[in-house]
Design an enzyme around this catalytic site. Structure first.
Site, PDB file in Angstrom:
ATOM      1  N   PHE A  31       0.776  -1.673  -0.229  1.00 49.75           N
ATOM      2  CA  PHE A  31       0.054  -0.125  -0.036  1.00 49.75           C
ATOM      3  C   PHE A  31       0.949   1.763  -0.096  1.00 49.75           C
ATOM      4  CE2 PHE A  31      -2.378   3.722   1.610  1.00 49.75           C
ATOM      5  CZ  PHE A  31      -3.617   3.315   0.950  1.00 49.75           C
ATOM      6  N   ASP A  45       9.167   2.749   1.212  1.00 46.90           N
ATOM      7  CA  ASP A  45       8.264   3.575   1.958  1.00 46.90           C
ATOM      8  C   ASP A  45       8.349   2.641   3.291  1.00 46.90           C
ATOM      9  OD1 ASP A  45       5.561   4.118   2.373  1.00 46.90           O
ATOM     10  OD2 ASP A  45       4.960   3.138   0.928  1.00 46.90           O
ATOM     11  N   LYS A  67       3.298  10.299   8.267  1.00 48.60           N
ATOM     12  CA  LYS A  67       2.394   9.438   9.429  1.00 48.60           C
ATOM     13  C   LYS A  67       3.115  10.257  10.382  1.00 48.60           C
ATOM     14  CE  LYS A  67      -0.343   5.091   7.775  1.00 48.60           C
ATOM     15  NZ  LYS A  67      -1.596   5.729   7.950  1.00 48.60           N
TER      16      LYS A  67
HETATM   17  C1  LIG Z   1       3.057   2.216   3.348  1.00 47.69           C
HETATM   18  C2  LIG Z   1       2.483   3.513   2.652  1.00 47.69           C
HETATM   19  N1  LIG Z   1       3.090   4.327   1.917  1.00 47.69           N
HETATM   20  C3  LIG Z   1       1.774   5.284   1.577  1.00 47.69           C
HETATM   21  C4  LIG Z   1       0.887   5.628   2.491  1.00 47.69           C
HETATM   22  C5  LIG Z   1      -0.213   6.898   2.062  1.00 47.69           C
HETATM   23  O1  LIG Z   1       0.019   7.772   3.066  1.00 47.69           O
HETATM   24  P1  LIG Z   1      -1.623   9.410   3.307  1.00 47.69           P
HETATM   25  O2  LIG Z   1      -2.397   8.412   3.966  1.00 47.69           O
HETATM   26  O3  LIG Z   1      -0.677   9.663   4.415  1.00 47.69           O
HETATM   27  O4  LIG Z   1      -1.027   9.805   1.824  1.00 47.69           O
HETATM   28  C6  LIG Z   1       0.491   4.940   3.546  1.00 47.69           C
HETATM   29  C7  LIG Z   1      -0.761   5.347   3.876  1.00 47.69           C
HETATM   30  O5  LIG Z   1      -1.680   3.887   5.376  1.00 47.69           O
HETATM   31  C8  LIG Z   1       1.315   3.679   3.764  1.00 47.69           C
HETATM   32  O6  LIG Z   1       0.890   2.792   5.250  1.00 47.69           O
END
Ligand SMILES: Cc1ncc(COP(=O)(O)O)c(C=O)c1O
Length: 399
Positions: free
Chosen positions: A139, A224, A253
């Protein structure tokens, strides 16, 4: 002080005026402190999933509140046509904690940080290379680039055509990733621990193996760390558990203790591909978010919270491991610091709702995985309280 509007009044406002793209619980939250939140009726909830992982220090951590108040009284926002001390100091603080000398680009969310990384990978791959290998059940966010990177077809439905060039390998399968490399591939993008995909911890050797694969084919290795970063797993960044360095890393986050902030951090020889005009974010790196992030780092260090994350992990591993022996619906317990997944053989949403009835807030991801991302300030008494409720709910479930 009681709230002016009841939860019911607020729900009615949303029904009329807010787009219904979220499933919401019929509760209006008005106040939070540490791992507790209160609704408009004055009910207190114990929060094991504060801010979807953003409130790593709990609700309204005093040092963050103070930093935001102070900065907001001096300078709230100026664009990136100027220098600000807070952004410079935050970049230094993050870079020093990577151990690989990263340089930062700041934005406001995880998906934006991933977009920046995708653009950087494509610029790095020029001429001719643009493909990025990502993982099944990953994700990476909801904007179209990050969504295309996300290896879950259910999130793609209705939005095709997606951004071209993403190929998905099963998480943990090095040989499958290697098979996807061709002469148009420029990068590998992976969460060190899959979060939304169900708290999937990689097998030993997987991340170092991806590093080798990337080096062999001159690919960027992008981690990520939006969900795993900032101490969540007991290290500043989860990849540090496996002694492997990325070329690029994304954060968001928990970065600013609950204030919106995202970052992409890249090794200088890669970062130089982002020249003026190639990328930007108007609010990115604003002084309020940066001061909040500096206060977050300070709070984690002053409170020994990296060690606390390990302690939280040990507690949940033991407690949930013992519960698994008594509860047939628990298939597996996966824990890395304060990142906890409980794989069930049944629909997890029902469990989330039953916990809510008992005023414990948790999350379900991937249909059957209960996900807990507690604050690193969670006390022993709160861990006992919440685990007691979880045990009751799981042991007394009757479908
Ligand atoms: C690993 C990862 N990358 C990217 C995102 C996207 O983040 P945002 O909701 O702040 O755009 C998330 C959100 O849960 C995530 O868990």
């Amino acid at each position: 002080m009681p709230a002016t509007l009841s939860s019911q009044d607020v729900v009615a406002l949303f029904q009329r005026f807010v787009i219904g793209n979220y499933t919401r619980y019929p509760v209006c939250l008005v106040r939070g402190e540490g791992s507790s939140v209160w609704d408009a009726e004055g009910n207190r909830y114990l929060d094991f999933f504060p801010g979807w992982g953003c409130d790593l220090l709990g609700h309204c951590p005093p040092r963050i509140v103070e930093a935001v108040r102070e900065q907001a009284g001096k300078l709230i926002h100026v664009p990136n046509t100027w220098y600000t001390e807070a952004q410079g100091l935050l970049a230094q603080a993050l870079s020093e904690r990577t151990g690989w000398g990263g340089q930062c680009f700041f934005c406001n969310s995880g998906t934006e940080a991933v977009e920046a990384a995708i653009k950087l990978a494509r610029l790095y791959g020029k001429p001719g290379r643009y493909k990025i290998i990502t993982m099944v059940n990953s994700f990476h966010g909801r904007t179209l680039g990050a969504l295309s990177a996300t290896g879950q077809p259910k999130y793609h439905q209705g939005l095709e055509p997606l951004l071209a060039g993403f190929n998905y390998a099963p998480f943990g399968d090095l040989a499958a990733a290697a098979r996807l490399v061709d002469n148009e591939t420029c990068a590998i993008l992976v969460e060190p621990i899959q979060g939304e995909g169900g708290i999937n911890v990689p097998p030993a050797g997987y991340l170092p193996g991806l590093r080798e694969l990337a080096d062999k084919h001159n690919l960027l290795l992008i981690f990520d760390e939006v969900q795993t970063g900032m101490g969540r797993t007991g290290r500043w960044f989860a990849h540090q558990h496996w002694d492997v360095q990325p070329d690029v890393m994304t954060l968001a986050k928990a970065l600013s203790g609950g204030i919106a902030c995202g970052a992409m951090i890249a090794k200088p020889q890669v970062a130089e591909k982002l020249r003026p005009g190639t990328h930007a974010a108007t609010f990115g790196g604003n002084p309020v978010a940066c001061q909040a992030a500096l206060a977050t780092i300070e709070t984690i260090e002053a409170g020994g919270l990296l060690e606390r994350a390990e302690r939280i992990g040990t507690f949940f591993r033991q407690r949930l491991g013992a519960l698994k022996a008594r509860c047939p619906s628990i298939q597996e317990v996966r824990v890395k610091g304060a990142m906890i997944g409980i794989e069930l053989s049944l629909d997890g949403t029902r469990m989330v709702n039953r916990c809510l009835e008992r005023r414990l807030l948790i999350n379900c991801t991937h249909g059957t995985v209960l996900r807990l991302l507690p604050a690193l300030t969670l006390t022993d008494a709160e861990m006992e309280e919440g685990c007691g409720i979880l045990e009751d709910v799981l042991l007394t479930d009757k479908p």
